[in-house]
Design a protein around this motif. Structure first.
Motif, PDB file in Angstrom:
ATOM      1  N   VAL A 158       0.961  -1.196  -0.012  1.00 14.80           N
ATOM      2  CA  VAL A 158       0.058  -0.039   0.011  1.00 14.80           C
ATOM      3  C   VAL A 158       0.962   1.286   0.081  1.00 14.80           C
ATOM      4  O   VAL A 158       0.680   2.121  -0.707  1.00 14.80           O
ATOM      5  N   GLU A 159       1.870   1.165   0.946  1.00 15.60           N
ATOM      6  CA  GLU A 159       2.857   2.380   0.999  1.00 15.60           C
ATOM      7  C   GLU A 159       3.347   2.558  -0.441  1.00 15.60           C
ATOM      8  O   GLU A 159       3.655   3.639  -0.779  1.00 15.60           O
ATOM      9  N   ASP A 160       4.016   1.575  -1.068  1.00 15.87           N
ATOM     10  CA  ASP A 160       4.835   1.766  -2.498  1.00 15.87           C
ATOM     11  C   ASP A 160       3.540   1.837  -3.712  1.00 15.87           C
ATOM     12  O   ASP A 160       4.258   1.803  -4.761  1.00 15.87           O
ATOM     13  N   ASN A 161       2.445   1.400  -3.303  1.00 18.98           N
ATOM     14  CA  ASN A 161       1.484   1.481  -4.373  1.00 18.98           C
ATOM     15  C   ASN A 161       1.844   0.167  -5.623  1.00 18.98           C
ATOM     16  O   ASN A 161       2.091   0.804  -6.814  1.00 18.98           O
ATOM     17  N   THR A 162       2.243  -0.883  -5.039  1.00 23.55           N
ATOM     18  CA  THR A 162       2.729  -1.804  -6.052  1.00 23.55           C
ATOM     19  C   THR A 162       1.399  -2.832  -6.359  1.00 23.55           C
ATOM     20  O   THR A 162       1.893  -4.025  -6.705  1.00 23.55           O
ATOM     21  N   GLY A 163       0.430  -2.711  -6.053  1.00 21.84           N
ATOM     22  CA  GLY A 163      -0.587  -3.593  -6.321  1.00 21.84           C
ATOM     23  C   GLY A 163      -1.173  -4.593  -5.044  1.00 21.84           C
ATOM     24  O   GLY A 163      -0.618  -4.422  -4.124  1.00 21.84           O
ATOM     25  N   GLU A 164      -1.984  -5.325  -5.534  1.00 22.14           N
ATOM     26  CA  GLU A 164      -2.453  -6.594  -4.176  1.00 22.14           C
ATOM     27  C   GLU A 164      -1.340  -7.588  -4.305  1.00 22.14           C
ATOM     28  O   GLU A 164      -0.538  -7.965  -5.172  1.00 22.14           O
ATOM     29  N   LEU A 165      -1.210  -8.251  -3.036  1.00 24.33           N
ATOM     30  CA  LEU A 165      -0.508  -9.535  -3.047  1.00 24.33           C
ATOM     31  C   LEU A 165      -1.214 -10.762  -4.086  1.00 24.33           C
ATOM     32  O   LEU A 165      -2.317 -10.853  -4.071  1.00 24.33           O
ATOM     33  N   THR A 166      -0.321 -11.601  -4.662  1.00 28.23           N
ATOM     34  CA  THR A 166      -0.666 -12.949  -5.178  1.00 28.23           C
ATOM     35  C   THR A 166       0.015 -13.827  -4.504  1.00 28.23           C
ATOM     36  O   THR A 166      -0.736 -14.418  -3.787  1.00 28.23           O
ATOM     37  N   ASP A 167       1.010 -14.553  -5.087  1.00 23.11           N
ATOM     38  CA  ASP A 167       1.567 -15.661  -4.611  1.00 23.11           C
ATOM     39  C   ASP A 167       2.755 -15.201  -3.206  1.00 23.11           C
ATOM     40  O   ASP A 167       3.436 -14.497  -3.442  1.00 23.11           O
ATOM     41  N   VAL A 168       2.341 -15.931  -2.392  1.00 27.17           N
ATOM     42  CA  VAL A 168       3.048 -15.449  -0.958  1.00 27.17           C
ATOM     43  C   VAL A 168       3.373 -16.925  -0.063  1.00 27.17           C
ATOM     44  O   VAL A 168       2.572 -17.771   0.048  1.00 27.17           O
ATOM     45  N   THR A 169       4.513 -17.257  -0.135  1.00 27.02           N
ATOM     46  CA  THR A 169       5.178 -18.226   0.745  1.00 27.02           C
ATOM     47  C   THR A 169       6.191 -17.874   1.696  1.00 27.02           C
ATOM     48  O   THR A 169       7.056 -17.108   1.619  1.00 27.02           O
ATOM     49  N   LEU A 170       5.776 -18.407   3.023  1.00 28.75           N
ATOM     50  CA  LEU A 170       6.535 -18.264   4.164  1.00 28.75           C
ATOM     51  C   LEU A 170       7.530 -19.564   4.190  1.00 28.75           C
ATOM     52  O   LEU A 170       7.094 -20.718   3.996  1.00 28.75           O
ATOM     53  N   VAL A 171       8.807 -19.330   4.493  1.00 31.11           N
ATOM     54  CA  VAL A 171       9.683 -20.268   4.548  1.00 31.11           C
ATOM     55  C   VAL A 171      10.299 -20.343   6.051  1.00 31.11           C
ATOM     56  O   VAL A 171      10.696 -19.157   6.562  1.00 31.11           O
ATOM     57  N   ALA A 172      10.504 -21.428   6.924  1.00 26.95           N
ATOM     58  CA  ALA A 172      10.586 -21.476   8.268  1.00 26.95           C
ATOM     59  C   ALA A 172      11.944 -22.056   8.302  1.00 26.95           C
ATOM     60  O   ALA A 172      12.312 -23.263   7.870  1.00 26.95           O
ATOM     61  N   TRP A 173      12.755 -21.595   9.241  1.00 24.55           N
ATOM     62  CA  TRP A 173      14.126 -22.049   9.892  1.00 24.55           C
ATOM     63  C   TRP A 173      14.005 -21.903  11.407  1.00 24.55           C
ATOM     64  O   TRP A 173      13.481 -21.058  11.715  1.00 24.55           O
ATOM     65  N   LEU A 174      14.216 -23.092  11.917  1.00 19.04           N
ATOM     66  CA  LEU A 174      14.095 -23.096  13.468  1.00 19.04           C
ATOM     67  C   LEU A 174      14.946 -23.844  14.165  1.00 19.04           C
ATOM     68  O   LEU A 174      15.202 -25.096  13.529  1.00 19.04           O
ATOM     69  N   LYS A 175      15.039 -23.695  15.448  1.00 21.90           N
ATOM     70  CA  LYS A 175      15.672 -24.674  16.519  1.00 21.90           C
ATOM     71  C   LYS A 175      14.715 -24.489  17.676  1.00 21.90           C
ATOM     72  O   LYS A 175      14.932 -23.468  18.259  1.00 21.90           O
ATOM     73  N   GLY A 176      14.183 -25.787  17.992  1.00 18.55           N
ATOM     74  CA  GLY A 176      13.285 -25.685  19.333  1.00 18.55           C
ATOM     75  C   GLY A 176      12.833 -27.208  19.544  1.00 18.55           C
ATOM     76  O   GLY A 176      12.979 -28.089  18.799  1.00 18.55           O
ATOM     77  N   GLY A 177      12.057 -27.225  20.695  1.00 21.73           N
ATOM     78  CA  GLY A 177      11.820 -28.407  21.202  1.00 21.73           C
ATOM     79  C   GLY A 177      10.372 -28.560  21.386  1.00 21.73           C
ATOM     80  O   GLY A 177       9.623 -27.628  20.833  1.00 21.73           O
ATOM     81  N   VAL A 178       9.822 -29.891  21.839  1.00 19.62           N
ATOM     82  CA  VAL A 178       8.299 -30.124  21.803  1.00 19.62           C
ATOM     83  C   VAL A 178       7.931 -30.221  23.304  1.00 19.62           C
ATOM     84  O   VAL A 178       8.768 -30.905  24.062  1.00 19.62           O
ATOM     85  N   SER A 179       6.913 -29.657  23.655  1.00 19.53           N
ATOM     86  CA  SER A 179       6.296 -29.861  24.937  1.00 19.53           C
ATOM     87  C   SER A 179       5.199 -30.870  25.163  1.00 19.53           C
ATOM     88  O   SER A 179       4.506 -31.156  23.895  1.00 19.53           O
ATOM     89  N   MET A 337      11.786 -16.523   9.902  1.00 23.08           N
ATOM     90  CA  MET A 337      10.809 -16.824   9.172  1.00 23.08           C
ATOM     91  C   MET A 337      10.967 -15.734   8.151  1.00 23.08           C
ATOM     92  O   MET A 337      11.021 -14.639   8.374  1.00 23.08           O
ATOM     93  N   ARG A 338      11.131 -16.242   6.815  1.00 22.28           N
ATOM     94  CA  ARG A 338      11.132 -15.344   5.819  1.00 22.28           C
ATOM     95  C   ARG A 338       9.899 -15.662   4.743  1.00 22.28           C
ATOM     96  O   ARG A 338       9.829 -16.715   4.222  1.00 22.28           O
ATOM     97  N   THR A 339       9.369 -14.551   4.659  1.00 17.77           N
ATOM     98  CA  THR A 339       8.106 -14.695   3.843  1.00 17.77           C
ATOM     99  C   THR A 339       8.198 -13.980   2.485  1.00 17.77           C
ATOM    100  O   THR A 339       8.170 -12.771   2.330  1.00 17.77           O
ATOM    101  N   PHE A 340       8.157 -14.431   1.419  1.00 20.05           N
ATOM    102  CA  PHE A 340       8.351 -13.933  -0.266  1.00 20.05           C
ATOM    103  C   PHE A 340       7.124 -13.852  -0.814  1.00 20.05           C
ATOM    104  O   PHE A 340       6.083 -14.705  -0.958  1.00 20.05           O
ATOM    105  N   ALA A 341       6.883 -12.569  -1.284  1.00 19.04           N
ATOM    106  CA  ALA A 341       5.625 -11.902  -1.912  1.00 19.04           C
ATOM    107  C   ALA A 341       5.909 -11.493  -3.101  1.00 19.04           C
ATOM    108  O   ALA A 341       6.805 -10.931  -3.428  1.00 19.04           O
ATOM    109  N   ARG A 342       4.853 -11.730  -4.096  1.00 21.04           N
ATOM    110  CA  ARG A 342       4.718 -11.046  -5.386  1.00 21.04           C
ATOM    111  C   ARG A 342       3.525 -10.411  -5.500  1.00 21.04           C
ATOM    112  O   ARG A 342       2.334 -10.740  -4.933  1.00 21.04           O
ATOM    113  N   THR A 343       3.338  -9.131  -6.262  1.00 20.28           N
ATOM    114  CA  THR A 343       2.364  -8.538  -6.308  1.00 20.28           C
ATOM    115  C   THR A 343       1.639  -8.507  -7.759  1.00 20.28           C
ATOM    116  O   THR A 343       2.267  -9.043  -8.751  1.00 20.28           O
TER     117      THR A 343
END
Length: 413
Positions: A158-179, A337-343
Motif C-alpha cells: 500500500v505504501e509503495d502502491n505496487t498492487g495487491e498480493l498474489t503468491d506468498v510463501t513463508l519459509v521457516a528455519w528454527l531450532k526448538g523443542g516440543v512440550s 521466518m522469511r515470507t516471499f511475496a509477489r504483487t
C-alpha cells in the motif's frame, strides 16, 4: 473497563508456558501495571509469584478453574484482559472464552487448534462483538510471525502502491523443542475428529476459519504439503523445503485476518508455508522424510485415538502435559521466518521475522506477554469478536515486538 481491578490476569500461571509468560511480564510490564496470577491452586500460584522477584511480590492471586464457570465469570469481570495458557484449549478453553465474551473482556491465547477457534467463532463470536471483547487466538509462535509478516507485507504494498498480493510463501528455519502440552493439543483434536469425522473438514479446508467463505478468492487448490527445491520459491534460496507442521494452522489464521480486515490482501491472494530441510547432499531425503513423517504421524495418531487401547498407548509414548525443553535448550533455540511475496504489478518483497530463544516457549512467552500488554494498554481499532493477532493488534503489536528484540523487516526482494 477503566474501573476494573486488574489490567491483565494470567490464567494458567503455574503451567510450563504460564510460568515463562509470568517471568516475562515481571520484567516487561510497565510500572504500575495491575497484574494478577490465576489458576486452580493458590498454593502453586504463591510459589510461582515468589520466584518472580520483588516486582511481582504484590501481584494478586485469583483462584479459578476451567471446570467452574462461576469462577471464570468472576475472573473475567475483574480484569481488562485475560491471557490464557491453559490447554488443550479444545478441552479446557471454551468456558473462559465464554466468560470473556459475556463480560466484554479482552483475551489472548496460544492455541494451534483450528477446531477450538471454529467453536469460539460459532458459539461466542456474535456475543463478543456485541460486548466489545477482542478474543485473540494464536498469539504465540502459532501464529504471530505468520500473521504479522503477511500484514506488514500488505502495508508495504500500500505504501509503495505496487498492487495487491498474489503468491506468498513463508519459509521457516528454527531450532526448538516440543512440550507435552503441544502434543496433548494434537491429541485433543484427533480425538474430537474420531468422535465426529465431519470435523476433519475444518482441519483440511484452507478457509475453514473464514468470516465469509463466499468472499474468499477463487485461486484453486491450496495445499500445505510440500517437497520441492527452495529455489522454486525464490532464486536466492538453496536446498530443499518440506511440509511445515504448523503451516496448516497458520495459513488459516492468515486467511482469516484477510477476511476480518475486509480482504485487502487481494482477490488473487494465495498463501502457503514450508520448512527448510537444508542444502546438504541428503537434503532431498530429509525433506521427503519430513513430509512423509508428518503425514504418517498424524495418521497413526488419528487411528490410535479412536480406541481406548490406542489412547492408553499414546499416554505411555508421548511427552506428558506440563513438561517441555530445559532452560538451556530454550535459550539455545531460535527462529527465522522469511515470507516471499509477489504483487499484481510484478513487485517482489520479503519479510523477515526472527527471534532468539526456543520459538514455542521462550519466544512464545514474549509474544503472548506483549499481546496481553497490547490489549491492555495500546490504542486499537474498534474491531471486536473472535480475532487474529494482525486484525486485532497489527501495527501496535509489531512495534512492541520490535522493541522486545525481535526482527520484523520488509525489504524489496
Amino acid at each position: 473497563m477503566a474501573d476494573r481491578e486488574f489490567d491483565l490476569a494470567l490464567f494458567g500461571a503455574t503451567g510450563f508456558v504460564g510460568k515463562l509468560t509470568a517471568e516475562y511480564l515481571a520484567e516487561a510490564a510497565p510500572a504500575g501495571a495491575r497484574i494478577a496470577l490465576a489458576g486452580r491452586s493458590l498454593e502453586k500460584l504463591t510459589r510461582v509469584r515468589a520466584e518472580l522477584g520483588p516486582g511481582a511480590a504484590d501481584w494478586p492471586l485469583v483462584q479459578a478453574d476451567s471446570t467452574d464457570q462461576a469462577s471464570l465469570n468472576a475472573l473475567a469481570a475483574r480484569t481488562r484482559v485475560v491471557v490464557s495458557t491453559v490447554g488443550p484449549y479444545l478441552r479446557y478453553g471454551l468456558p473462559l472464552v465464554e466468560a470473556c465474551a459475556e463480560n466484554g473482556t479482552h483475551y489472548a491465547d496460544l492455541t494451534g487448534e483450528p477446531l477450538f477457534i471454529r467453536e469460539c467463532i460459532d458459539r461466542f463470536g456474535e456475543r463478543a462483538a456485541e460486548t466489545g471483547a477482542k478474543i485473540v487466538n494464536s498469539a504465540g509462535y502459532d501464529s504471530i510471525p505468520s500473521d504479522l509478516s503477511v500484514y506488514q507485507l500488505y502495508k508495504r504494498t500500500v505504501e509503495d502502491n505496487t498492487g495487491e498480493l498474489t503468491d506468498v510463501t513463508l519459509v521457516a528455519w528454527l531450532k526448538g523443542g516440543v512440550s507435552g502440552g503441544t502434543v496433548d493439543s494434537g491429541r485433543a483434536m484427533m480425538e474430537a475428529i474420531a468422535a465426529d469425522p465431519k470435523k476433519g473438514a475444518i482441519m483440511s479446508h484452507p478457509y475453514s476459519l473464514s468470516p465469509d467463505k463466499a468472499m474468499e478468492p477463487d485461486v484453486g487448490r491450496q495445499s500445505d504439503q510440500a517437497l520441492e527445491r527452495a529455489s522454486n520459491i525464490d532464486p536466492s534460496l538453496d536446498g530443499w523445503v518440506a511440509t511445515f507442521i504448523m503451516g496448516a494452522h497458520n495459513t488459516k489464521i492468515v486467511r482469516r485476518s484477510n477476511g476480518l480486515l475486509g480482504w485487502p490482501y487481494g482477490k488473487n491472494f494465495r498463501y502457503r508455508e514450508v520448512m527448510s530441510a537444508g542444502k546438504s547432499a541428503t537434503a532431498p531425503l530429509v525433506a521427503a522424510g519430513m513430509a512423509g513423517g508428518i503425514v504418517a504421524t498424524m495418521a497413526a495418531g488419528a487411528v490410535l485415538s479412536r480406541v481406548a487401547a490406542g489412547r492408553r498407548l499414546l499416554d505411555r509414548l508421548v511427552p506428558k502435559p506440563g513438561t517441555g525443553p530445559s532452560e538451556k535448550a530454550r535459550k539455545s533455540g531460535w527462529f527465522t521466518m522469511r515470507t516471499f511475496a509477489r504483487t499484481t504489478s510484478g513487485a517482489k518483497y520479503v519479510c523477515t521475522f526472527a527471534g532468539k530463544g526456543d520459538p514455542g516457549y521462550a519466544a512464545t512467552a514474549v509474544m503472548l506477554g506483549e499481546s496481553g500488554l497490547t490489549l491492555a494498554f495500546d490504542q486499537l481499532s474498534e474491531l471486536a469478536g473472535i480475532l487474529t493477532p494482525a486484525a486485532a493488534m497489527g501495527d501496535a503489536l509489531t512495534d512492541r515486538l520490535r522493541k522486545a528484540g525481535m526482527t520484523i523487516d520488509v525489504d524489496i526482494a
